[in-house]
Design an enzyme around this catalytic site. Structure first.
Site, PDB file in Angstrom:
ATOM      1  N   TYR A   1     -26.190  38.431  49.199  1.00 15.44           N
ATOM      2  CA  TYR A   1     -27.028  39.274  48.358  1.00 15.44           C
ATOM      3  C   TYR A   1     -27.465  38.443  47.162  1.00 15.44           C
ATOM      4  O   TYR A   1     -26.644  37.751  46.549  1.00 15.44           O
ATOM      5  CB  TYR A   1     -26.243  40.500  47.893  1.00 15.44           C
ATOM      6  CG  TYR A   1     -26.971  41.375  46.879  1.00 15.44           C
ATOM      7  CD1 TYR A   1     -26.522  41.448  45.565  1.00 15.44           C
ATOM      8  CD2 TYR A   1     -28.084  42.126  47.239  1.00 15.44           C
ATOM      9  CE1 TYR A   1     -27.174  42.257  44.641  1.00 15.44           C
ATOM     10  CE2 TYR A   1     -28.740  42.934  46.322  1.00 15.44           C
ATOM     11  CZ  TYR A   1     -28.279  42.993  45.012  1.00 15.44           C
ATOM     12  OH  TYR A   1     -28.925  43.784  44.083  1.00 15.44           O
TER      13      TYR A   1
ATOM     14  N   ASP B   1     -27.019  29.988  44.832  1.00 19.56           N
ATOM     15  CA  ASP B   1     -26.945  31.204  44.022  1.00 19.56           C
ATOM     16  C   ASP B   1     -25.536  31.332  43.446  1.00 19.56           C
ATOM     17  O   ASP B   1     -24.624  31.832  44.108  1.00 19.56           O
ATOM     18  CB  ASP B   1     -27.305  32.423  44.876  1.00 19.56           C
ATOM     19  CG  ASP B   1     -27.249  33.709  44.051  1.00 19.56           C
ATOM     20  OD1 ASP B   1     -27.706  34.759  44.555  1.00 19.56           O
ATOM     21  OD2 ASP B   1     -26.736  33.674  42.909  1.00 19.56           O
TER      22      ASP B   1
ATOM     23  N   LYS C   1     -24.335  37.024  35.186  1.00 22.09           N
ATOM     24  CA  LYS C   1     -22.978  37.533  34.919  1.00 22.09           C
ATOM     25  C   LYS C   1     -22.285  36.795  33.770  1.00 22.09           C
ATOM     26  O   LYS C   1     -22.619  37.000  32.605  1.00 22.09           O
ATOM     27  CB  LYS C   1     -22.155  37.509  36.218  1.00 22.09           C
ATOM     28  CG  LYS C   1     -22.758  38.436  37.302  1.00 22.09           C
ATOM     29  CD  LYS C   1     -21.936  38.443  38.571  1.00 22.09           C
ATOM     30  CE  LYS C   1     -22.678  39.114  39.716  1.00 22.09           C
ATOM     31  NZ  LYS C   1     -22.620  40.569  39.672  1.00 22.09           N
TER      32      LYS C   1
HETATM   33  P1  KE4 Z   1     -28.181  41.143  39.035  1.00 19.78           P
HETATM   34  O1  KE4 Z   1     -29.667  41.327  39.182  1.00 19.78           O
HETATM   35  O2  KE4 Z   1     -27.412  42.366  39.489  1.00 19.78           O
HETATM   36  O3  KE4 Z   1     -27.783  40.668  37.632  1.00 19.78           O
HETATM   37  O4  KE4 Z   1     -27.730  39.927  39.988  1.00 19.78           O
HETATM   38  C1  KE4 Z   1     -28.047  39.990  41.350  1.00 19.78           C
HETATM   39  C2  KE4 Z   1     -27.107  39.071  42.110  1.00 19.78           C
HETATM   40  C3  KE4 Z   1     -27.571  37.841  42.534  1.00 19.78           C
HETATM   41  N1  KE4 Z   1     -26.771  36.979  43.213  1.00 19.78           N
HETATM   42  C4  KE4 Z   1     -25.476  37.294  43.485  1.00 19.78           C
HETATM   43  C5  KE4 Z   1     -24.626  36.314  44.230  1.00 19.78           C
HETATM   44  C6  KE4 Z   1     -24.946  38.547  43.065  1.00 19.78           C
HETATM   45  O5  KE4 Z   1     -23.652  38.846  43.341  1.00 19.78           O
HETATM   46  C7  KE4 Z   1     -25.769  39.447  42.361  1.00 19.78           C
HETATM   47  C8  KE4 Z   1     -25.276  40.806  41.903  1.00 19.78           C
HETATM   48  N2  KE4 Z   1     -23.969  41.205  42.362  1.00 19.78           N
HETATM   49  C9  KE4 Z   1     -23.770  42.631  42.487  1.00 19.78           C
HETATM   50  C10 KE4 Z   1     -22.353  42.913  43.020  1.00 19.78           C
HETATM   51  N3  KE4 Z   1     -21.812  41.977  43.884  1.00 19.78           N
HETATM   52  C11 KE4 Z   1     -24.024  43.340  41.210  1.00 19.78           C
HETATM   53  C12 KE4 Z   1     -23.551  44.782  41.163  1.00 19.78           C
HETATM   54  C13 KE4 Z   1     -24.687  45.757  41.108  1.00 19.78           C
HETATM   55  O6  KE4 Z   1     -25.692  45.567  41.825  1.00 19.78           O
HETATM   56  O7  KE4 Z   1     -24.551  46.725  40.333  1.00 19.78           O
END
Ligand code: KE4
Length: 427
Positions: A143, A238, A266
Site C-alpha cells: 500500500y 516506499d 510518519k
Molecule cells: P499517508 O498518506 O497515510 O500518510 O501514507 C500512505 C502510506 C504510504 N506508504 C506506506 C508504506 C504506508 O504504510 C502508508 C500509510 N499506512 C497506513 C497504515 N498502514 C496509514 C493508516 C491510515 O490509512 O489511516
C-alpha cells in the site's frame, strides 16, 4: 466500558463518512466500534471513558519515541508562538531537509509534502517525467497511499494487468499500472521481459507493513536492483513506514538497498503531517521550479510540522534508539511466540526491528496470497480480548505492530500475559 466512545461515534457518523477520517481507524476489520481517544502519553492511549491502553499502533508508525515526547512538545510550543503557516520559505525546511539527507543514504535532494500519499504520488509523477515512460509496477499487498494509479488490484492473474479497486478510479488511471507478486523475482523478470523499456518505475515496500509484516528475500531485493538497472526503470523505495523505524537510514540502510527515489512519512513529521520524497540530485532537479515536473502544496514545509519533524529526527540522530528497540521488540516477539505455542494457536510471526505482525496463519506468510489465508475472524476476537486487557493492537490482521522507546518492561510483560489469556479466550 465504552459508553462515551459509543456516543461520540454516533455523533461522528452523522458528520463524517463512517465516523472516521481514515477507514483504517474504523475497526471494520475487527468488528465493533472504534474507541475515541481523549489523550496520550508515552506508551499509552486514554479513551473518552478513561480506559488506559498500552498502544502498539503509535499513530500507525510515527510515535517511535512515544506519545507527547517532551522535546517535540517543546519545539511545537516554541514554533506556534511564531505563527502557524507562512506560505514562504523558512530555514526550518532546510534544517529538516538536511537531517533527512544526512540520515537516508540514497537521498541527495528532498521535497517536503504533507503525507505519504502525496510523497508516493509525486515520486511516481517524477519517475514518469524523468524517464518519459508511462508504466509503473507495484506489488500485490503493498500500500502506498490513496494514489489513483496505485488503488488497483491484480486483474486477470495471468496478464498481471491491473483493474481499479475503488469506485472513482478510472480504467485509464489503472491502465499503466502492472501488479506483480512480492518476493517473486521470476515474475518480475517476466514482466520486464514483456514490457522492457516501457516501465518508468517499480515502487515497493522494502519491508511490507500493509499486508502485515512480510520480509523481502535477498533474491527479490537483488532482482529489484538488477532488473530496474538493466531496463532503465527507476527503483522507488516506499519508506513511509520503515523510514527512521528500522534504522536511522530506514530499510535501505538495514538491507543495503540503493533506490533511485525514496518516499517518507510518519516518523519524519513526529506525528505532524509531513511526507517527503527524495533521491539522486539529477532526478530531483526535474521537479518544478528547478525542472518541469509539477508538484506543489500550500502547507508543504509547514513551520509546526517541520518543528516536530526536526525535534524527532534530532533525537533519533543524537541517541539512536535502535539497539534498545531491538531488545524490547525481541522480548515481545518471544513472548507472543511462546503464548501462541502454549495455547496451540496456529501462527506465523514476522518481525524486523520494532515492527512485527502475529499472523493467525497455519503456514508462512511471504506474499499477499499467503497473507490472504489468515484467520482474520480469529484475529478480530483476539484484538477485542486484548482491548479488554488494556492492550491496543493494530485493528487489522494486515497491519504492523510498533514498539516504541516508551514501552517499559512492565508494559511488555503485561502485553505477553494478556496475549496468552486472549489467545485462549479467542478460541
Ligand atoms: P499517508 O498518506 O497515510 O500518510 O501514507 C500512505 C502510506 C504510504 N506508504 C506506506 C508504506 C504506508 O504504510 C502508508 C500509510 N499506512 C497506513 C497504515 N498502514 C496509514 C493508516 C491510515 O490509512 O489511516
Amino acid at each position: 466500558m465504552f459508553d462515551k466512545s459509543h456516543t461520540a461515534f454516533a455523533r461522528a457518523k452523522n458528520l463524517i463518512p463512517g465516523g472516521v477520517n481514515s477507514p483504517a481507524r474504523a475497526f471494520g476489520a475487527v468488528g465493533g466500534e472504534p474507541l475515541f481517544i481523549d489523550h496520550t502519553e508515552g506508551a499509552y492511549l486514554y479513551d473518552l471513558d478513561g480506559n488506559r491502553y498500552i498502544d502498539y499502533i503509535g499513530s500507525w508508525g510515527p510515535m517511535i519515541l512515544g506519545h507527547a515526547y517532551p522535546p517535540v512538545i517543546a519545539a511545537l510550543e516554541a514554533a506556534v508562538r511564531r505563527g502557524t503557516s507562512y506560505g514562504a520559505p523558512t530555514e526550518a525546511e532546510s534544517e529538516l531537509a538536511e537531517l533527512i539527507i544526512a540520515c537516508v543514504p540514497s537521498v541527495e535532494q528532498v521535497r517536503l509534502v504533507n503525507s505519504g500519499t502525496e510523497a508516493t504520488m509525486s515520486a511516481i509523477r517524477l519517475a514518469r517525467g524523468f524517464t518519459g515512460r508511462d508504466k509503473i509496477v507495484k506489488f500485490a499487498g503493498n500500500y502506498h497511499g490513496h494514489v489513483d494509479s496505485l488503488l488497483v488490484a491484480a486483474g486477470s492473474a495471468a496478464a498481471t494487468l491491473s483493474v481499479p479497486n475503488s469506485p472513482g478510479v478510472t480504467a485509464g488511471a489503472a491502465a499503466d499500472t502492472i501488479i506483480a507478486k512480492y518476493n517473486d523475482p521470476a515474475g518480475l523478470e517476466a514482466i520486464f521481459a514483456r514490457e522492457d523499456s516501457k516501465i518508468a518505475a517499480v515502487v515497493f515496500e522494502p519491508v511490507c507493513g500493509n499486508m502485515g509484516v512480510v520480509i523481502p528475500t535477498p533474491e527479490f531485493l537483488r532482482a529489484l536492483h538488477e532488473l530496474t538497472q538493466k531496463h532503465g526503470a527507476l527503483l522507488v523505495c516506499d519508506e513511509v513506514m520503515t523510514g527512521f523505524r528500522l534504522s536511522l537510514g530506514g530499510a535501505q540502510q538495514r538491507f543495503g538497498i540503493r533506490p533511485d527515489l525514496t518516499t517518507l512519512g510518519k516518523i519524519v513529521g513526529g506525528g505532524l503531517p509531513v511526507g517527503a520524497y527524495g533521491g539522486r540530485k539529477e532526478i530531483m532537479q526535474h521537479v518544478l521550479p528547478a525542472g518541469k515536473v509539477f508538484q506543489a502544496g500550500t502547507l508543504s514545509g509547514n513551520p509546526l510540522a517541520t518543528a516536530a519533524g526536526i525535534a524527532t529526527l534530532r533525537a533519533l540522530r543524537e541517541s539512536p534508539p535502535y539497539e534498545l528497540l531491538e531488545v524490547k521488540s525481541a522480548k515481545l516477539e518471544a513472548g507472543l511466540r511462546a503464548a501462541a505455542e502454549s495455547t496451540g494457536t496456529s501462527h506465523w510471526l514476522a518481525r524486523v526491528g520494532s515492527m512485527l505482525t502475529l499472523f493467525f496463519a497455519a503456514s508462512p506468510v511471504t506474499d499477499w496470497p499467503t497473507a490472504a489465508k489468515c484467520d482474520t475472524a480469529r484475529f478480530g476476537r483476539f484484538f477485542w480480548q486484548m482491548i479488554h486487557r488494556g492492550i491496543y493492537l493494530p485493528c487489522s490482521q494486515y497491519e504492523a505492530l510498533f514498539v516504541s522507546t516508551a514501552h517499559s518492561d512492565a508494559d511488555l510483560d503485561h502485553t505477553i500475559n494478556a496475549a496468552h489469556e486472549a489467545m485462549q479466550a479467542a478460541g
